[in-house]
Motif scaffolding. Structure first.
Motif, PDB file in Angstrom:
ATOM      1  N   PHE A  35     -17.193  32.072  14.530  1.00 22.68           N
ATOM      2  CA  PHE A  35     -16.202  32.011  13.451  1.00 22.68           C
ATOM      3  C   PHE A  35     -16.735  31.214  12.266  1.00 22.68           C
ATOM      4  N   SER A  36     -17.383  30.076  12.537  1.00 20.11           N
ATOM      5  CA  SER A  36     -17.932  29.242  11.464  1.00 20.11           C
ATOM      6  C   SER A  36     -18.989  29.984  10.663  1.00 20.11           C
ATOM      7  N   LEU A  37     -19.783  30.770  11.354  1.00 21.03           N
ATOM      8  CA  LEU A  37     -20.819  31.549  10.681  1.00 21.03           C
ATOM      9  C   LEU A  37     -20.191  32.590   9.757  1.00 21.03           C
ATOM     10  N   PHE A  38     -19.176  33.296  10.241  1.00 22.24           N
ATOM     11  CA  PHE A  38     -18.505  34.285   9.400  1.00 22.24           C
ATOM     12  C   PHE A  38     -17.747  33.622   8.250  1.00 22.24           C
ATOM     13  N   ASP A  39     -17.098  32.496   8.531  1.00 21.43           N
ATOM     14  CA  ASP A  39     -16.355  31.776   7.505  1.00 21.43           C
ATOM     15  C   ASP A  39     -17.300  31.271   6.411  1.00 21.43           C
ATOM     16  N   THR A  40     -18.403  30.697   6.806  1.00 19.27           N
ATOM     17  CA  THR A  40     -19.369  30.198   5.835  1.00 19.27           C
ATOM     18  C   THR A  40     -20.011  31.343   5.069  1.00 19.27           C
ATOM     19  N   SER A  41     -20.228  32.469   5.725  1.00 15.42           N
ATOM     20  CA  SER A  41     -20.761  33.647   5.020  1.00 15.42           C
ATOM     21  C   SER A  41     -19.796  34.107   3.941  1.00 15.42           C
ATOM     22  N   ALA A  42     -18.511  34.149   4.286  1.00 12.86           N
ATOM     23  CA  ALA A  42     -17.501  34.557   3.304  1.00 12.86           C
ATOM     24  C   ALA A  42     -17.451  33.561   2.140  1.00 12.86           C
ATOM     25  N   LEU A  43     -17.518  32.280   2.452  1.00 14.46           N
ATOM     26  CA  LEU A  43     -17.517  31.269   1.389  1.00 14.46           C
ATOM     27  C   LEU A  43     -18.783  31.345   0.543  1.00 14.46           C
ATOM     28  N   LEU A  44     -19.892  31.676   1.160  1.00 13.33           N
ATOM     29  CA  LEU A  44     -21.149  31.843   0.427  1.00 13.33           C
ATOM     30  C   LEU A  44     -21.053  33.020  -0.538  1.00 13.33           C
ATOM     31  N   PHE A  45     -20.531  34.143  -0.075  1.00 10.58           N
ATOM     32  CA  PHE A  45     -20.373  35.302  -0.956  1.00 10.58           C
ATOM     33  C   PHE A  45     -19.358  35.027  -2.056  1.00 10.58           C
ATOM     34  N   LEU A  46     -18.304  34.297  -1.727  1.00  9.62           N
ATOM     35  CA  LEU A  46     -17.313  33.942  -2.736  1.00  9.62           C
ATOM     36  C   LEU A  46     -17.931  33.048  -3.806  1.00  9.62           C
ATOM     37  N   THR A  47     -18.761  32.119  -3.401  1.00  5.82           N
ATOM     38  CA  THR A  47     -19.412  31.236  -4.363  1.00  5.82           C
ATOM     39  C   THR A  47     -20.395  32.003  -5.238  1.00  5.82           C
ATOM     40  N   VAL A  48     -21.098  32.965  -4.668  1.00  4.85           N
ATOM     41  CA  VAL A  48     -21.987  33.820  -5.474  1.00  4.85           C
ATOM     42  C   VAL A  48     -21.168  34.596  -6.491  1.00  4.85           C
ATOM     43  N   TYR A  49     -20.012  35.115  -6.069  1.00  7.02           N
ATOM     44  CA  TYR A  49     -19.116  35.832  -6.984  1.00  7.02           C
ATOM     45  C   TYR A  49     -18.653  34.911  -8.123  1.00  7.02           C
ATOM     46  N   ILE A  50     -18.322  33.667  -7.793  1.00  3.74           N
ATOM     47  CA  ILE A  50     -17.889  32.704  -8.813  1.00  3.74           C
ATOM     48  C   ILE A  50     -19.014  32.427  -9.794  1.00  3.74           C
ATOM     49  N   VAL A  51     -20.224  32.232  -9.289  1.00  2.00           N
ATOM     50  CA  VAL A  51     -21.372  31.971 -10.172  1.00  2.00           C
ATOM     51  C   VAL A  51     -21.624  33.158 -11.088  1.00  2.00           C
ATOM     52  N   ILE A  52     -21.562  34.366 -10.554  1.00  2.65           N
ATOM     53  CA  ILE A  52     -21.791  35.562 -11.368  1.00  2.65           C
ATOM     54  C   ILE A  52     -20.702  35.707 -12.422  1.00  2.65           C
ATOM     55  N   THR A  53     -19.453  35.478 -12.046  1.00  2.00           N
ATOM     56  CA  THR A  53     -18.353  35.603 -12.998  1.00  2.00           C
ATOM     57  C   THR A  53     -18.448  34.548 -14.091  1.00  2.00           C
ATOM     58  N   LEU A  54     -18.788  33.318 -13.723  1.00  2.00           N
ATOM     59  CA  LEU A  54     -18.942  32.274 -14.742  1.00  2.00           C
ATOM     60  C   LEU A  54     -20.130  32.546 -15.659  1.00  2.00           C
ATOM     61  N   SER A  55     -21.198  33.104 -15.102  1.00  2.00           N
ATOM     62  CA  SER A  55     -22.337  33.435 -15.964  1.00  2.00           C
ATOM     63  C   SER A  55     -22.000  34.608 -16.885  1.00  2.00           C
ATOM     64  N   ASP A  56     -21.161  35.540 -16.424  1.00  2.00           N
ATOM     65  CA  ASP A  56     -20.682  36.612 -17.301  1.00  2.00           C
ATOM     66  C   ASP A  56     -19.843  36.043 -18.442  1.00  2.00           C
ATOM     67  N   LEU A  57     -19.049  35.038 -18.152  1.00  2.00           N
ATOM     68  CA  LEU A  57     -18.272  34.377 -19.204  1.00  2.00           C
ATOM     69  C   LEU A  57     -19.203  33.664 -20.183  1.00  2.00           C
ATOM     70  N   GLU A  58     -20.217  33.021 -19.654  1.00  2.00           N
ATOM     71  CA  GLU A  58     -21.171  32.294 -20.494  1.00  2.00           C
ATOM     72  C   GLU A  58     -21.933  33.241 -21.422  1.00  2.00           C
ATOM     73  N   CYS A  59     -22.221  34.438 -20.946  1.00  2.00           N
ATOM     74  CA  CYS A  59     -22.952  35.429 -21.746  1.00  2.00           C
ATOM     75  C   CYS A  59     -22.032  36.323 -22.569  1.00  2.00           C
ATOM     76  N   ASP A  60     -20.735  36.058 -22.554  1.00  2.00           N
ATOM     77  CA  ASP A  60     -19.725  36.808 -23.299  1.00  2.00           C
ATOM     78  C   ASP A  60     -19.566  38.253 -22.836  1.00  2.00           C
ATOM     79  N   TYR A  61     -19.816  38.515 -21.549  1.00  2.00           N
ATOM     80  CA  TYR A  61     -19.506  39.825 -20.996  1.00  2.00           C
ATOM     81  C   TYR A  61     -18.027  39.914 -20.614  1.00  2.00           C
TER      82      TYR A  61
END
Length: 142
Positions: A10-36
């Motif tokens: 469960f911890s492995l799956f939970d951390t995987s989901a949190l890892l993907f969510l954090t990647v999504y957050i980084v990508i979305t914030l970088s899209d905001l930074e680049c004015d996309y």
């Protein structure tokens, strides 16, 4: 299958989901930074994931506490405390953790990006810790 094996799977799956969510957050914030994306779109996308993230951390930390994995509990509790503090200290008038009117003020975007990168490294390290723990639990029970 033992409780430890189930916990670490469960911890492995939970951390995987949190890892993907954090990647999504980084990508979305970088899209905001680049004015996309504009600030309103970005904040609407990210704010809907704040509560599931806090709940996910909370479940993981509670499970680690109740199964007497003290070291892993102590490694995870500070991030839960920090995320909870950031969520519960949202100023009145803001629409959520990510606020469209505040995201470009006083370097908030850079601060959010830095915090997201720290979380990304944190989740990556914990992913491998849980993977190791899961393998050890499987080998000792097999």
């Amino acid at each position: 299958m033992s409780i430890d094996t189930s916990l670490f799977i469960f911890s492995l799956f939970d951390t995987s989901a949190l890892l993907f969510l954090t990647v999504y957050i980084v990508i979305t914030l970088s899209d905001l930074e680049c004015d996309y994306l504009n600030a309103q779109q970005c904040c609407n996308k990210l704010n809907k994931w704040v509560i599931p993230e806090v709940i996910s951390y909370g479940i993981l930390v509670i499970l680690l506490l109740f199964t007497n994995h003290w070291i892993l509990f102590l490694l995870n509790a500070p991030m839960l405390a920090w995320i909870s503090y950031k969520y519960f200290s949202i100023p009145k008038g803001n629409i959520g953790f990510y606020d469209a009117t505040e995201v470009h003020n006083r370097g908030n975007l850079k601060q959010l990006m830095k915090f997201s990168m720290v979380r990304l490294v944190y989740h990556l390290i914990h992913f491998f810790i849980y993977l190791y723990c899961m393998i050890i639990a499987l080998l000792t029970n097999g």
